[in-house]
Design a protein around this motif. Structure first.
Motif, PDB file in Angstrom:
ATOM      1  N   ASP A   1       0.758  -1.205  -0.021  1.00  0.00           N
ATOM      2  CA  ASP A   1      -0.070   0.046   0.053  1.00  0.00           C
ATOM      3  C   ASP A   1       0.910   1.131  -0.066  1.00  0.00           C
ATOM      4  O   ASP A   1       2.014   1.278   0.652  1.00  0.00           O
TER       5      ASP A   1
ATOM      6  N   GLN B   1       6.325  10.242   0.754  1.00  0.00           N
ATOM      7  CA  GLN B   1       5.729   9.166   0.344  1.00  0.00           C
ATOM      8  C   GLN B   1       6.711   8.060  -0.128  1.00  0.00           C
ATOM      9  O   GLN B   1       7.914   8.447  -0.248  1.00  0.00           O
TER      10      GLN B   1
ATOM     11  N   SER C   1       1.425  10.425  -6.988  1.00  0.00           N
ATOM     12  CA  SER C   1       0.739   9.485  -7.920  1.00  0.00           C
ATOM     13  C   SER C   1       1.791   9.068  -8.932  1.00  0.00           C
ATOM     14  O   SER C   1       2.525   9.766  -9.124  1.00  0.00           O
TER      15      SER C   1
ATOM     16  N   HIS D   1      -2.918   9.523  -4.319  1.00  0.00           N
ATOM     17  CA  HIS D   1      -2.756   8.997  -2.821  1.00  0.00           C
ATOM     18  C   HIS D   1      -2.539   9.934  -1.940  1.00  0.00           C
ATOM     19  O   HIS D   1      -1.740  10.717  -1.986  1.00  0.00           O
TER      20      HIS D   1
ATOM     21  N   TYR E   1     -13.657   9.974  -5.382  1.00  0.00           N
ATOM     22  CA  TYR E   1     -13.031   9.678  -4.065  1.00  0.00           C
ATOM     23  C   TYR E   1     -13.995   9.803  -2.906  1.00  0.00           C
ATOM     24  O   TYR E   1     -15.002  10.540  -3.116  1.00  0.00           O
TER      25      TYR E   1
ATOM     26  N   GLU F   1      -9.498   9.048  -0.521  1.00  0.00           N
ATOM     27  CA  GLU F   1      -9.112   7.763  -1.393  1.00  0.00           C
ATOM     28  C   GLU F   1      -9.791   7.444  -2.456  1.00  0.00           C
ATOM     29  O   GLU F   1     -11.072   7.747  -2.605  1.00  0.00           O
TER      30      GLU F   1
END
Lengths: 111, 111
Positions: free
Chosen positions: A1, A25, A94, A101, B36, B45
């Motif tokens: 994830d 990230q 992304s 995200h 989202y 999300e």
């Protein structure tokens, strides 16, 4: 994830202070974004970056700057915080630009 | 005129109801349409996305795009209390880099 981590959940700053919001990230995504979210206005794009040291203005860049020295880290800087910058700030990354995200946001209050 | 218009609600429905969430948009060049979901105190999300006109189904969720009328819909069947969240429609700009967000519709599903 994919995990997008924003360094602070809540931040209180004074008018005129320089404010740094950090975002990291862990999925080697090229693209990173900073949005602010305000009731009734949705998410508005402040700045984005499609590569290290590259940055592009979004729809509301005034009063903000960004820094991307490393691929995984994208910082938002408020040069001189003002009360109208009180908001929820959301960082996102992304891979190909479609699926964003998001981190869980930093709620900034400027007094 | 905003590029994406979305009724902010709130929308309150009983458990098991069919929910219809809708947006309109102004730019006929949009091709990708994202939905989202945002739970309280969390970042958005990605729920699902569609390309061009038509329907896409994923479990209890169906996304529908009518490009002729510039209308985007998300249907939730057999709604559950866990579906209580804010739903954001978000077309992708041509070129696939910027996402334009609606203001979000707040949904409450009562047990």
């Amino acid at each position: 994830d994919v995990k997008v981590t924003q360094s602070s959940r809540y931040l209180v700053k004074r008018t005129g202070e320089k404010v740094f919001l950090e975002c990291v990230q862990d999925m080697d995504h090229e693209n990173m974004f900073w949005y602010r979210q305000d009731p009734g206005l949705g998410l508005r794009l402040i700045y984005f970056s499609y590569d290290v040291k590259m940055k592009e203005k979004g729809d509301i860049p005034e009063g903000y700057s960004v820094s991307r020295e490393k691929k995984e880290r994208f910082s938002l800087i408020l040069e001189s915080a003002s009360t109208n910058q009180t908001s929820m700030y959301l960082c996102a990354s992304s891979l190909e630009g479609k699926a964003l995200h998001f981190g869980n946001g930093t709620r900034l209050t400027v007094t | 005129q905003k590029e994406v218009e979305q009724d902010p609600g709130p929308l309150s429905v009983p458990e098991g109801a069919i929910v219809s969430l809708n947006c309109t948009y102004s730019n006929s060049a949009f091709q990708y349409f994202m939905w989202y979901r945002q739970y309280s105190r969390k970042g958005p999300e990605l729920l699902m996305y569609t390309y061009s006109s038509g329907n896409k189904e994923d479990g209890r969720f169906t996304a529908q795009v009518d490009k002729s009328s510039k209308y985007i819909s998300l249907f939730i069947r057999d709604s559950q209390p866990s579906d209580s969240a804010t739903y954001l429609c978000a077309p992708l700009t041509p070129g696939g880099f910027k996402t334009i967000f609606g203001a979000g519709t707040r949904l409450f599903v009562k047990a």
